[in-house]
Design an enzyme around this catalytic site. Sequence first.
Site, PDB file in Angstrom:
ATOM      1  N   PHE A 190     -16.886  -9.737  -5.612  1.00  0.00           N
ATOM      2  CA  PHE A 190     -18.306  -9.575  -5.282  1.00  0.00           C
ATOM      3  C   PHE A 190     -18.562  -9.524  -3.780  1.00  0.00           C
ATOM      4  CE2 PHE A 190     -18.103 -11.543  -9.478  1.00  0.00           C
ATOM      5  CZ  PHE A 190     -18.883 -10.660 -10.215  1.00  0.00           C
ATOM      6  N   ARG A 249     -19.342  -8.482   0.008  1.00  0.00           N
ATOM      7  CA  ARG A 249     -20.101  -7.409   0.656  1.00  0.00           C
ATOM      8  C   ARG A 249     -19.383  -7.013   1.924  1.00  0.00           C
ATOM      9  NH1 ARG A 249     -24.860 -10.987   2.198  1.00  0.00           N
ATOM     10  NH2 ARG A 249     -23.060 -12.354   2.287  1.00  0.00           N
ATOM     11  N   ASN A 292     -23.990  -5.137  -9.838  1.00  0.00           N
ATOM     12  CA  ASN A 292     -24.231  -4.053  -8.873  1.00  0.00           C
ATOM     13  C   ASN A 292     -25.382  -3.152  -9.314  1.00  0.00           C
ATOM     14  OD1 ASN A 292     -22.366  -4.866  -7.054  1.00  0.00           O
ATOM     15  ND2 ASN A 292     -20.991  -3.121  -7.275  1.00  0.00           N
ATOM     16  N   ARG A 347     -18.739   5.725   3.431  1.00  0.00           N
ATOM     17  CA  ARG A 347     -18.762   6.283   2.075  1.00  0.00           C
ATOM     18  C   ARG A 347     -20.210   6.307   1.548  1.00  0.00           C
ATOM     19  NH1 ARG A 347     -13.562   3.122  -0.460  1.00  0.00           N
ATOM     20  NH2 ARG A 347     -14.281   1.465   0.934  1.00  0.00           N
ATOM     21  N   ASP A 353       0.851  -1.195   0.000  1.00  0.00           N
ATOM     22  CA  ASP A 353       0.000   0.000   0.000  1.00  0.00           C
ATOM     23  C   ASP A 353       0.882   1.237   0.000  1.00  0.00           C
ATOM     24  OD1 ASP A 353      -3.243   0.280   0.632  1.00  0.00           O
ATOM     25  OD2 ASP A 353      -2.079   2.103   0.977  1.00  0.00           O
ATOM     26  N   LYS A 356     -19.528  -7.371 -13.426  1.00  0.00           N
ATOM     27  CA  LYS A 356     -19.487  -6.689 -12.123  1.00  0.00           C
ATOM     28  C   LYS A 356     -20.429  -5.475 -12.105  1.00  0.00           C
ATOM     29  CE  LYS A 356     -18.253  -5.270  -8.150  1.00  0.00           C
ATOM     30  NZ  LYS A 356     -18.559  -5.959  -6.915  1.00  0.00           N
ATOM     31  N   CYS A 397     -19.682   1.270  -3.356  1.00  0.00           N
ATOM     32  CA  CYS A 397     -19.821   0.588  -4.643  1.00  0.00           C
ATOM     33  C   CYS A 397     -21.056   0.975  -5.444  1.00  0.00           C
ATOM     34  CB  CYS A 397     -19.792  -0.923  -4.420  1.00  0.00           C
ATOM     35  SG  CYS A 397     -18.195  -1.453  -3.789  1.00  0.00           S
TER      36      CYS A 397
HETATM   37  N1  LIG Z   1     -15.306  -2.126  -0.775  1.00  0.00           N
HETATM   38  C1  LIG Z   1     -15.972  -3.131  -1.308  1.00  0.00           C
HETATM   39  O1  LIG Z   1     -16.868  -3.722  -0.694  1.00  0.00           O
HETATM   40  C2  LIG Z   1     -15.669  -3.601  -2.705  1.00  0.00           C
HETATM   41  C3  LIG Z   1     -16.167  -4.829  -3.134  1.00  0.00           C
HETATM   42  C4  LIG Z   1     -15.904  -5.255  -4.430  1.00  0.00           C
HETATM   43  C5  LIG Z   1     -15.130  -4.462  -5.271  1.00  0.00           C
HETATM   44  N2  LIG Z   1     -14.653  -3.269  -4.832  1.00  0.00           N
HETATM   45  C6  LIG Z   1     -13.792  -2.504  -5.739  1.00  0.00           C
HETATM   46  O2  LIG Z   1     -12.433  -2.768  -5.357  1.00  0.00           O
HETATM   47  C7  LIG Z   1     -11.607  -1.603  -5.548  1.00  0.00           C
HETATM   48  C8  LIG Z   1     -10.948  -1.220  -4.226  1.00  0.00           C
HETATM   49  O3  LIG Z   1     -11.980  -0.859  -3.327  1.00  0.00           O
HETATM   50  P1  LIG Z   1     -11.723  -0.695  -1.757  1.00  0.00           P
HETATM   51  O4  LIG Z   1     -13.040  -0.454  -1.136  1.00  0.00           O
HETATM   52  O5  LIG Z   1     -10.876  -1.811  -1.271  1.00  0.00           O
HETATM   53  O6  LIG Z   1     -10.861   0.653  -1.762  1.00  0.00           O
HETATM   54  P2  LIG Z   1     -10.090   1.305  -0.529  1.00  0.00           P
HETATM   55  O7  LIG Z   1     -10.110   2.754  -0.777  1.00  0.00           O
HETATM   56  O8  LIG Z   1     -10.609   0.753   0.752  1.00  0.00           O
HETATM   57  O9  LIG Z   1      -8.591   0.748  -0.681  1.00  0.00           O
HETATM   58  C9  LIG Z   1      -7.723   1.092  -1.709  1.00  0.00           C
HETATM   59  C10 LIG Z   1      -6.293   1.068  -1.171  1.00  0.00           C
HETATM   60  O10 LIG Z   1      -5.383   1.313  -2.257  1.00  0.00           O
HETATM   61  C11 LIG Z   1      -4.314   2.104  -1.738  1.00  0.00           C
HETATM   62  N3  LIG Z   1      -3.603   2.747  -2.851  1.00  0.00           N
HETATM   63  C12 LIG Z   1      -3.954   3.848  -3.556  1.00  0.00           C
HETATM   64  N4  LIG Z   1      -3.020   4.087  -4.502  1.00  0.00           N
HETATM   65  C13 LIG Z   1      -2.074   3.134  -4.385  1.00  0.00           C
HETATM   66  C14 LIG Z   1      -0.869   2.844  -5.077  1.00  0.00           C
HETATM   67  N5  LIG Z   1      -0.441   3.605  -6.083  1.00  0.00           N
HETATM   68  N6  LIG Z   1      -0.142   1.778  -4.679  1.00  0.00           N
HETATM   69  C15 LIG Z   1      -0.549   1.001  -3.645  1.00  0.00           C
HETATM   70  N7  LIG Z   1      -1.693   1.221  -2.959  1.00  0.00           N
HETATM   71  C16 LIG Z   1      -2.433   2.269  -3.333  1.00  0.00           C
HETATM   72  C17 LIG Z   1      -4.986   3.062  -0.785  1.00  0.00           C
HETATM   73  O11 LIG Z   1      -4.072   3.627   0.121  1.00  0.00           O
HETATM   74  C18 LIG Z   1      -6.011   2.140  -0.117  1.00  0.00           C
HETATM   75  O12 LIG Z   1      -5.478   1.532   1.037  1.00  0.00           O
HETATM   76  C19 LIG Z   1     -12.542  -0.555  -6.133  1.00  0.00           C
HETATM   77  O13 LIG Z   1     -12.480  -0.604  -7.528  1.00  0.00           O
HETATM   78  C20 LIG Z   1     -13.927  -0.991  -5.661  1.00  0.00           C
HETATM   79  O14 LIG Z   1     -14.944  -0.542  -6.516  1.00  0.00           O
HETATM   80  C21 LIG Z   1     -14.889  -2.820  -3.567  1.00  0.00           C
HETATM   81  O1  LIG Z   2     -32.594  -4.757   0.545  1.00  0.00           O
HETATM   82  C1  LIG Z   2     -31.665  -3.942   0.624  1.00  0.00           C
HETATM   83  C2  LIG Z   2     -30.292  -4.308   0.546  1.00  0.00           C
HETATM   84  C3  LIG Z   2     -29.322  -3.303   0.620  1.00  0.00           C
HETATM   85  N1  LIG Z   2     -29.696  -2.004   0.778  1.00  0.00           N
HETATM   86  C4  LIG Z   2     -28.646  -0.955   0.815  1.00  0.00           C
HETATM   87  O2  LIG Z   2     -27.765  -1.137  -0.284  1.00  0.00           O
HETATM   88  C5  LIG Z   2     -26.450  -0.695   0.046  1.00  0.00           C
HETATM   89  C6  LIG Z   2     -25.432  -1.754  -0.328  1.00  0.00           C
HETATM   90  O3  LIG Z   2     -25.612  -2.892   0.496  1.00  0.00           O
HETATM   91  P1  LIG Z   2     -24.781  -4.245   0.274  1.00  0.00           P
HETATM   92  O4  LIG Z   2     -24.926  -4.663  -1.124  1.00  0.00           O
HETATM   93  O5  LIG Z   2     -25.189  -5.190   1.318  1.00  0.00           O
HETATM   94  O6  LIG Z   2     -23.322  -3.749   0.617  1.00  0.00           O
HETATM   95  P2  LIG Z   2     -21.942  -3.550  -0.168  1.00  0.00           P
HETATM   96  O7  LIG Z   2     -20.879  -3.938   0.777  1.00  0.00           O
HETATM   97  O8  LIG Z   2     -21.925  -2.174  -0.766  1.00  0.00           O
HETATM   98  O9  LIG Z   2     -21.928  -4.645  -1.346  1.00  0.00           O
HETATM   99  C7  LIG Z   2     -22.278  -4.366  -2.697  1.00  0.00           C
HETATM  100  O10 LIG Z   2     -21.209  -3.743  -3.384  1.00  0.00           O
HETATM  101  C8  LIG Z   2     -19.978  -4.526  -3.378  1.00  0.00           C
HETATM  102  C9  LIG Z   2     -18.922  -3.673  -4.036  1.00  0.00           C
HETATM  103  O11 LIG Z   2     -18.981  -3.700  -5.420  1.00  0.00           O
HETATM  104  C10 LIG Z   2     -20.240  -5.831  -4.107  1.00  0.00           C
HETATM  105  O12 LIG Z   2     -19.040  -6.585  -4.134  1.00  0.00           O
HETATM  106  C11 LIG Z   2     -21.362  -6.608  -3.396  1.00  0.00           C
HETATM  107  O13 LIG Z   2     -21.631  -7.807  -4.103  1.00  0.00           O
HETATM  108  C12 LIG Z   2     -22.602  -5.713  -3.361  1.00  0.00           C
HETATM  109  O14 LIG Z   2     -23.649  -6.357  -2.634  1.00  0.00           O
HETATM  110  C13 LIG Z   2     -26.495  -0.363   1.547  1.00  0.00           C
HETATM  111  O15 LIG Z   2     -26.598   1.033   1.703  1.00  0.00           O
HETATM  112  C14 LIG Z   2     -27.761  -1.034   2.060  1.00  0.00           C
HETATM  113  O16 LIG Z   2     -28.346  -0.349   3.137  1.00  0.00           O
HETATM  114  C15 LIG Z   2     -31.033  -1.639   0.858  1.00  0.00           C
HETATM  115  O17 LIG Z   2     -31.374  -0.454   0.985  1.00  0.00           O
HETATM  116  N2  LIG Z   2     -31.985  -2.619   0.779  1.00  0.00           N
END
Ligand SMILES: NC(=O)c1ccc[n+]([C@@H]2O[C@H](COP(=O)([O-])OP(=O)(O)OC[C@H]3O[C@@H](n4cnc5c(N)ncnc54)[C@H](O)[C@@H]3O)[C@@H](O)[C@H]2O)c1
Ligand SMILES: O=c1ccn([C@@H]2O[C@H](COP(=O)(O)OP(=O)(O)O[C@H]3O[C@H](CO)[C@@H](O)[C@H](O)[C@H]3O)[C@@H](O)[C@H]2O)c(=O)[nH]1
Length: 442
Positions: free
Chosen positions: A150, A152, A209, A329, A30, A205, A261
């Site tokens: 994917f 959550r 979503n 967020r 990181d 993806k 997301c």
């Molecule tokens: N948060 C989720 O639930 C979730 C789920 C599925 C997919 N995603 C996707 O995954 C990706 C990452 O999401 P996240 O929530 O983990 O983000 P995040 O902001 O929590 O983490 C990203 C990390 O990358 C680091 N970073 C930034 N620039 C960098 C660099 N040049 N070198 C090394 N590290 C660096 C940051 O310091 C941070 O720690 C996004 O595209 C998001 O849409 C997120």
């Molecule tokens: O019936 C429902 C279900 C969810 N939510 C809202 O929807 C948002 C997203 O919820 P959830 O999907 O459970 O959380 P995330 O962690 O954002 O996960 C989504 O986003 C991720 C990042 O892309 C994906 O990986 C997951 O599959 C996808 O579910 C939240 O604000 C929830 O409160 C509702 O309002 N009603």
Amino acid sequence: MKISVIGTGYVGLVTGTCLAETGNEVVCVDIDENKVERMRNGEVPIYEPHLDVLFERNIKANRLQFSTSLKEGIDHGDIIFLALPTPEDEDGSADLSYVLGVSDEIGKLLSGYKVIVDKSTVPVGTAEKVRAAILKNSKFDFDVVSNPEFLREGFAVDDFLKPERIVVGSSSERATDLMKKLYKPYVRSGNPIIVMDEKSAELTKYAANSFLATKITFMNEIANYCEKVGADVDKVRIGMGTDSRIGKRFLFPGIGYGGSCFPKDVKALHKSGKEDGYDFKILESVIDVNQKQKLSLLPKIESYFDGDLKGKTFAIWGLAFKPETDDIREAPSLDIISSLLDRGAAVRAFDPEAMDNVSRRYGDRITFSTSMYDALEGSDVLVICTEWSIFRTPDFNKIKNSLRYPVIFDGRNLYDLMDMEKEEITYFSIGRKPIKKTTLVH
Ligand SMILES: NC(=O)c1ccc[n+]([C@@H]2O[C@H](COP(=O)([O-])OP(=O)(O)OC[C@H]3O[C@@H](n4cnc5c(N)ncnc54)[C@H](O)[C@@H]3O)[C@@H](O)[C@H]2O)c1
Ligand SMILES: O=c1ccn([C@@H]2O[C@H](COP(=O)(O)OP(=O)(O)O[C@H]3O[C@H](CO)[C@@H](O)[C@H](O)[C@H]3O)[C@@H](O)[C@H]2O)c(=O)[nH]1
């Protein structure tokens, strides 16, 4: 196998830790030195259930290490995951500067065959851009794979260890074989590893979503209509959801979807569509309806106080965008808090995990409480923004005795209407009739 993960946020840290759990040697890189230092000292920098146990175990076993050096990461891993941010740009598109910037650097650092796996959520065609960025600087052989995540938040460890499916977008047999080998321990129950081309994987993806965000938004519109015609959305929800073609999940109405997301991914797909000459009308409506939904409690609050919120104090239960996370967020609570403050009201907030993150944003403009009941002390009414389990069966006497007005505005439909009648609490929720009791004022 030797694995590197570049970007150690919610996705990167869960990915790295869960891959170490099955015996892989993982280096998480990181750019944030402070975060890396904390992780090296054994601190999990985010709240995610069960992550701490796996984190500690794999660090102790020397299978999980942290670094600020991209070179160290590239040298170490046979497979290199990119779990970098793809935030919303000013125009709604996905900002690819993190992913492409690191790809550019990777090209300069390669010293042999590697598989570069994109786990970030990215628009169709990004794998090609990553390939081109690396190729510009490298003479070594490599493959680029799209492997959207994917998980959550709040269930991230479980979702990673027991995924319903794993999507691998790859046009290289060598890379596909490595990915299948890596993921084999995670699909022992028979869930599929679905192999497809990179573009289809990238779109899977966004499609997943956006579909889920649309499903929630549809229910929010049904809820709003219920309020107009005197129907009960919770009854409608159960009536609809028992049809297996519709399904029970993701039908819960509320104060809109938030998180890192759905909001940005729906906007990014809408924007990509426009750029590619396709107008996703449905997504435009979803974005619009959700923005309004986040403030759907406000007219009810304003009408209760005859439009004057100045000097009123609001207890807020729940700040995180959903339960079991500290992530704020795009949390609807923030929209509500800002609107209340703008109208001259004060806020006393409580959340089991997200108060530190919110205090970084609001400082002393709001009061943070030591418990859910402490938030009620000196408050006029209660507003519920997140459905943490601890809020589901509260002591209603405490609520009635502490608030100036025994009134709840519930953005997550936590309580039965009959119970509210019995408790003599004035209760406004989403898509259900209001319970209006003659209000005692303490
Ligand atoms: N948060 C989720 O639930 C979730 C789920 C599925 C997919 N995603 C996707 O995954 C990706 C990452 O999401 P996240 O929530 O983990 O983000 P995040 O902001 O929590 O983490 C990203 C990390 O990358 C680091 N970073 C930034 N620039 C960098 C660099 N040049 N070198 C090394 N590290 C660096 C940051 O310091 C941070 O720690 C996004 O595209 C998001 O849409 C997120
Ligand atoms: O019936 C429902 C279900 C969810 N939510 C809202 O929807 C948002 C997203 O919820 P959830 O999907 O459970 O959380 P995330 O962690 O954002 O996960 C989504 O986003 C991720 C990042 O892309 C994906 O990986 C997951 O599959 C996808 O579910 C939240 O604000 C929830 O409160 C509702 O309002 N009603």
